[in-house]
Each structure stands twice: as C-alpha cells, then as structure tokens.
Design an enzyme around this catalytic site. Structure first.
Site, PDB file in Angstrom:
ATOM      1  CB  SER A 130      -7.298  -4.804   0.602  1.00 31.70           C
ATOM      2  OG  SER A 130      -8.380  -5.496   0.955  1.00 31.70           O
ATOM      3  CE  LYS A 185      -8.113  -2.332  -1.841  1.00 32.92           C
ATOM      4  NZ  LYS A 185      -9.189  -1.489  -2.140  1.00 32.92           N
ATOM      5  CG  HIS A 188      -9.865  -7.088  -3.193  1.00 29.58           C
ATOM      6  ND1 HIS A 188     -10.287  -5.988  -2.418  1.00 29.58           N
ATOM      7  CD2 HIS A 188      -9.161  -7.801  -2.124  1.00 29.58           C
ATOM      8  CE1 HIS A 188     -10.274  -6.284  -0.986  1.00 29.58           C
ATOM      9  NE2 HIS A 188      -9.789  -7.482  -0.808  1.00 29.58           N
ATOM     10  CG  ASN A 189     -12.367  -2.505  -2.986  1.00 29.65           C
ATOM     11  OD1 ASN A 189     -11.354  -3.313  -2.559  1.00 29.65           O
ATOM     12  ND2 ASN A 189     -12.382  -1.488  -2.925  1.00 29.65           N
ATOM     13  CD  GLU A 192     -14.546  -5.042   0.330  1.00 27.32           C
ATOM     14  OE1 GLU A 192     -15.156  -4.360   0.895  1.00 27.32           O
ATOM     15  OE2 GLU A 192     -13.473  -5.440   0.182  1.00 27.32           O
TER      16      GLU A 192
END
Length: 485
Positions: A130, A185, A188-189, A192
C-alpha cells in the site's frame, strides 16, 4: 553486468517500475520482465538506465538471471492473470524457489495458491503493498503472508524498501499463513473506503451546506491535519482543494465528474463481513456510496423531479466546522473499529493468530490510511491484545464521550439541509447499536418464529436453549432444525 539479481519482478506498470527503482536504490540488483517486451526496453533504457537492473525478454531469461533460491515478485492484475503467470514460470523453477504476488489478490485465491504450490515445492507469498505510486518508489507499507518458510528469504529486501515509521522501524512484518497478508491489505482498503467517504461528506457539507469556496475548504483541511486528524488522506484533500485548473483557473476539483470508480477490495471487505457475521456497515455504506455516484444520469434526472429541503445554513459557521471536525474523528474511529473487528473474526476463523497492534504499526507510514491516531490503536492492543472493540479502549471511549454532542449536531444539520452523510450517519448508528444493551431483534426473532418456526432464545432461560411458539393456534409443534446467528 555479470552479477545475478537478488530478486526478479514481473509487470512493468506504475507500481512495478517504482518498486524496482526502490529496491535498486537500497542496493539490490533487480531483474525485470514484462509480457510486452517493448516495456522492458523502454524501462531499462529510460528510468532504469545505468542502474543495477537486468532487463529480460523471456521467462527463461529472468529465471536464469536470479540468485538461488529464486525470488520472483508478480505485479500483475489480480485474478486469472496471476494464475497464468504462475503457470508460465512453474516449468522453470526448482524446489525452494519463491513466488510473491504483490497485487491486490483476493485472499481465498492466495490461500489456494499457497497450498497448491507447496505440493510442488514452491514457496508462495501473497503480500499487500500500500502507498500508491509514491509509496512504491519511496517506501510502501508491506503486509506479507503465505508460506512461513519463505519469509527469511525476502525479509531483508522487504524491510529495506518499506516505509519507515517515525521511530525508524520498517512498516513491514510477517502477517501470517495462507491468505493472511492479502486479507489484512483488503481490510486496509475497506477502511480506506470508509475514510475517503467521510472526508467527502465533510467536503460536501462545507461546499453545499456552508457554500464555502474551495480555497477556504483547503485551509480547513490543512488546519485539521495539524491535530488528531493528521493523516495522509486529510493532507492530500487540502492539496486537492487548493489546486487550480491550469486552463481556466477554476478549482480543479469542481471540474471533475462526480462518479467514483472502484477495483473491488471494498466490495470484498463487505462480503467478508457478511461471510464472517461481523457488522461493518460503515465500510459497506462507503461502497454503496460509490455505486450510487456511478448512476450519474439517473441522479441528474431525479434531481429535476425529487425535492428536498430548500433552506440555507443558519448559525455559527466556525462552531459548525469545529463540530464537523469532531464528527469526522469519531466516525473515523468507528471505521477502524469495524475493520479490526473483522480482522479478529478472520484470525479466529482461519487460525491466523493476527497481531493487531503490529498491524497498526505497519500502517503508520507508507500506506494510504496512515494517520497519527494509529499510535493510539497500537497502544490499545498492546495493553489488551484481546480487546473486543476499539471503542472500549479508555482513550477511544473518551473521544466518543466528548464527540457525541457535536457529532449528533452535524448529523442533525445535514438532515435539515438535505446533504447526504451515509458513512457519517451509519457510523453514529453503529455506535448507538453497539452501546445498546437491548436491541429490537427480539421482535425480529419472534417474526421469524411466527412465519418460519425458526425458534428463539428466552431472557429467563440459559443461552443455547431454543423455543418455538404456536403463534396462531393453527401451527404444529415442529420447529426448524437449524438456527443461525
């Protein structure tokens, strides 16, 4: 150049090129390959000229130019393309060689590939990367998972190229087996998505609700970035709002069509919440907001026929902006709380033994959701590794307590003005539901039992005992054989 490469990289798009330059700048020799050979030539003779980069025009050439055990990182589009590249390389690899998928692959695919390749003697890593273009070049956050035997062979490279937190530690650590790295990940997105939607709603309230020009909004976001909201996304929002169009002089943001794209990780996060039975409504709402934005033609037609409030903001603008700051912070905390609850559920379901505090440390620099308050998250999990929800940590409880009045005022004002705040409002609903000792699900369960004999538990009986009522006097005593929460 006689020396063999420390690592090979396949895929010379923006992320691939920048990762190669990052690795080379840290002293590593990198071999590169791309299916379109002209891209190899252009890169080696352009940005890679004079550097420790070996351009390869065939799969066999890349493999031959690598030190053993061979380390090959794939930066190609997620999905079938990854499997196709793996099949290309397999005939040329030996037991102990390492394949690394650095794209945004769906974690079940990574789990499958890790297990399938293990039977062939190939070690596999699925790693989240990222930071976008700049992060790839200067230092991304890296979240590797997969076959644990592969980690010692790539740790030195990954930690060298990763972003460095303020204390100097690399934003890279082994996450866990199978698809753990790509799952982290993905979450995480998802966070986001929620973070970006919150910022967009704050911008919408300022622009439409308060009629503020872009320059004034840029100044507000710049001010917010000096305090608890200090983060990459707040920082770039200020810079975006301050950027004029070169041709017209108008704010660049005003000339951009209001339809948002997405690549699927937010959807996957939402689906994972449903699969694991974890409520992450704020993240899902951010995905739906992008879907609604894409219906541009429908929205334009509806705007001519559907009416809402036609009132202007009345009140103290500075006070409202202060309230908005607190509302964004509280809602942001809820977004991260939901993300970490999803991580906990996945860790338990798949036996990954995730370290939530360490994940927060990885996200402190390089990645898109890097923010000052990740230190508070790390501290919360350091004190209580089995913390059920971030909202229960003393620091975050205090933030929620002090933010509630301004947060509710912002939602109330948005409703009165007719400005949509789906993520900010959903975050408040999430908070109110989580703190509610008794929800109306008792009625819902009675409805399910009424029409489908789905049974229910009683408040005056031990948990795990199920009952059925003949609500109409015309039903039988047979109940459904399964009960799912």
């Amino acid at each position: 150049m006689s020396r063999k490469a420390d690592i090979g990289l396949v895929g010379l798009a923006v992320m691939g090129e920048n990762l190669i330059l990052n690795m080379e700048s840290k002293g590593f020799t990198v071999a590169c390959y791309n299916r379109t050979v002209s891209k190899v030539d252009a890169f080696v003779n352009g940005r890679g000229r004079g550097k420790r980069i070996i351009g390869c025009r065939r799969v066999e050439e890349l493999v031959a130019n690598l030190e053993k055990p061979r380390r090959i990182m794939l930066m190609v589009k997620a999905g079938p393309a990854v499997d196709a590249v793996i099949e290309q390389f397999l005939p040329h690899l030996e037991a102990g060689d390492i394949l690394i998928d650095g794209g945004n692959s769906h974690f079940p695919d990574t789990t499958r590939r890790t297990r399938d390749l293990k039977t062939k003697g190939i070690l596999y890593i699925g790693t989240g990367v990222s930071g976008g273009e700049e992060g790839a070049l200067k230092g991304p956050a890296i979240m590797p998972g997969g076959h644990p035997e592969a980690w010692p062979h790539v740790e030195r490279i990954f930690k060298a190229v990763a972003a460095k937190a303020p204390d100097g530690s690399p934003c890279c650590e082994w996450i866990g087996p199978d698809g753990a790295g790509h799952f982290v990940k993905m979450v995480h997105n998802g966070i986001e998505y929620g973070d970006m939607q919150l910022i967009c709603e704050a911008y919408h309230l300022m622009s439409r609700g308060l009629d503020m020009p872009a320059a004034d909004m840029a100044a507000v976001f710049a001010r917010w970035n000096t305090g608890v909201l200090d983060s990459y996304l707040i920082e770039i929002t200020s810079e975006i709002l301050a950027k004029p169009d070169d041709a017209t002089g108008q704010p660049m943001v005003d000339l951009i069509l209001d339809t948002a794209g997405q690549k699927g990780t937010g959807k996957w996060t939402s689906q994972a919440g449903l699969d694991l039975g974890i409520g992450i409504p704020q993240i899902a709402e951010a995905v739906f907001a992008r879907c609604l934005s894409a219906a541009k033609a429908e929205r334009e037609a509806a705007a001519k026929k559907l009416r809402g409030p036609r009132i202007a903001f009345r009140g103290d603008r500075e006070k409202f902006l202060n309230d908005l700051h607190d509302a964004v912070y509280a809602a942001k905390i809820c977004s991260y709380a939901q993300g970490f609850q999803l991580l906990r559920a996945a860790s338990e379901e798949y036996g990954w033994r995730l370290d939530y505090g360490r994940i927060a440390l990885i996200w402190r620099a390089g990645c898109i959701i890097r923010a000052r308050f990740l230190d508070n998250i790390q501290e919360a999990f350091r004190k209580r590794r089995k913390l059920a929800n971030l909202l229960l940590d003393p620091y975050f409880r205090k933030v929620m307590r002090t933010s509630q009045k301004p947060w509710r005022n912002v939602i109330r004002t948005a409703v009165r003005l007719g400005v949509p705040v789906p993520a900010m409002g959903t975050a408040l609903n999430y908070y109110d539901m989580y703190r509610c000792a008794r929800l109306p699900a008792n009625l819902l369960q009675a409805q399910r039992d009424y029409f489908g004999a789905h049974t229910y538990e009683r408040v005056d009986k031990p948990r795990g005992e199920f009952f059925h009522t003949d609500w109409t006097g015309r039903g039988g005593k047979t109940a459904a054989s399964t009960y799912t929460v």
